[in-house]
Motif scaffolding. Sequence first.
Motif, PDB file in Angstrom:
ATOM      1  N   ARG A 281     -32.466  69.037 102.218  1.00  0.00           N
ATOM      2  CA  ARG A 281     -32.621  67.607 102.032  1.00  0.00           C
ATOM      3  C   ARG A 281     -34.101  67.280 101.857  1.00  0.00           C
ATOM      4  O   ARG A 281     -34.967  67.920 102.432  1.00  0.00           O
ATOM      5  CB  ARG A 281     -32.072  66.843 103.246  1.00  0.00           C
ATOM      6  CG  ARG A 281     -30.576  66.859 103.320  1.00  0.00           C
ATOM      7  CD  ARG A 281     -30.089  65.992 104.466  1.00  0.00           C
ATOM      8  NE  ARG A 281     -28.652  65.910 104.438  1.00  0.00           N
ATOM      9  CZ  ARG A 281     -27.975  65.043 103.709  1.00  0.00           C
ATOM     10  NH1 ARG A 281     -28.618  64.197 102.943  1.00  0.00           N
ATOM     11  NH2 ARG A 281     -26.664  65.023 103.721  1.00  0.00           N
TER      12      ARG A 281
ATOM     13  N   ASN B  95     -29.433  62.029 100.427  1.00  0.00           N
ATOM     14  CA  ASN B  95     -29.793  62.996  99.398  1.00  0.00           C
ATOM     15  C   ASN B  95     -29.247  62.598  98.035  1.00  0.00           C
ATOM     16  O   ASN B  95     -29.900  62.780  97.020  1.00  0.00           O
ATOM     17  CB  ASN B  95     -29.244  64.376  99.775  1.00  0.00           C
ATOM     18  CG  ASN B  95     -29.810  65.483  98.923  1.00  0.00           C
ATOM     19  OD1 ASN B  95     -30.955  65.417  98.493  1.00  0.00           O
ATOM     20  ND2 ASN B  95     -29.019  66.509  98.675  1.00  0.00           N
TER      21      ASN B  95
ATOM     22  N   VAL C 200     -34.500  62.164  95.893  1.00  0.00           N
ATOM     23  CA  VAL C 200     -33.156  61.612  96.004  1.00  0.00           C
ATOM     24  C   VAL C 200     -32.504  61.608  94.619  1.00  0.00           C
ATOM     25  O   VAL C 200     -33.086  61.135  93.646  1.00  0.00           O
ATOM     26  CB  VAL C 200     -33.183  60.182  96.585  1.00  0.00           C
ATOM     27  CG1 VAL C 200     -31.783  59.563  96.559  1.00  0.00           C
ATOM     28  CG2 VAL C 200     -33.713  60.204  98.009  1.00  0.00           C
TER      29      VAL C 200
END
Length: 392
Positions: free
Chosen positions: A24, A31, A75
Amino acid sequence: MYARNFLVLLGLVVLFSVHETMARPVGHGVNVVVLDAGHGGNDPGAHYAGVYEKDLTLKVVLRLGKLIEQQMSGVKVVYTRKTDKALAPTKAEDLQARADIANRAGGDLFISVHVNAAKSTAAKGVETLVMGESPKEQRYNENALFENNRDDLIDMSDERTAAIVRAYIQNLQFTYGEYSMALARCIQYSYVKDGRQSRGVKPQLLRVLYATDMPGVLTEIGFLSNPQEAAYLKSERGINEIVQALLRAVKEYSARVLQLRGEAEQILPATDSEKSTTLAESKRLKSSSEGSPSEKSNNPKKKGVGKSDRVTSVTHYAVQISASPKEISVKSSAFKNYRGKVKQYIASGKFRYKYCVGEFDTVEAAQRKLQEVRKTFADAFVVRCKGNRIEK
């Protein structure tokens, strides 16, 4: 209060432990963010004076996704659609297709963007919906949304479907329910900071949220049926403010999750069995719940189960107090005064592990126990068991 906070932290461990094998990004609690632009193609949604819901939702989602990628490095953003198109020939199939995209992506949160409409042109404001059934809803929630959104709702007129959906809603409190509510509140608070009128966070029986296996919300960014709000929604200022409000909410939610995960890991360190849980296993659990509400109750029994899954000939009744997609220690404090007294059962579907109190020969005896259990777990109910499995 401590018990409630403990349940939230326990749920957080359950929610995120299935992703332990995935790297992550540092500094984020999420995520993968899945963005869903409501409607599309031959399904325009609400439309007034040449302005279409499908166009506004797509514009908001594309801008929001771009900013998330720019400002939340690492992300991943997944879109259910990036162009003006429907994902399937029927509405039900289209909504399921959106959920399938989100589930395959392994999303950490799901945001579906819509525009509201009402018969009264005076209706205005923003609201965010989570999966659930409000007290005002009747057998068939005919007044829950405006007519053009009827197909977005789960039809509760069938008793079997209604029972399955209500059982699912009950189980949300042990998995994604708290997180969906947290996300919804972040969104509404962010809207209010920009001076928007809040209509609050509301539970609603939405197909797309029922089918997604992650914290999720559907946010209504305003009323096209209100001339003043329609002008705001189609303006550059309006679109930019809405996008910024949603971006702030995603950041706030992500920060809260990151903080809570750290607290949860200190209080509830993962067991060896939890550490060995793989992403493949979590996907297998997710896939077992795919399909329409009625299909969720008819998943075939899994092959190759171990000795603990074998069905014996002993049938009895028990009082179910919780369910989870992952195993929970029967000695967990989450079971309060029934700690160490619960028994784990197995079932098919999303929430494979069921936790029950007592073993009774008759349903009447189980019902008597139920009255006691509900003093601690208000949503407890009686189930029929065969061996260590819950019978449908």
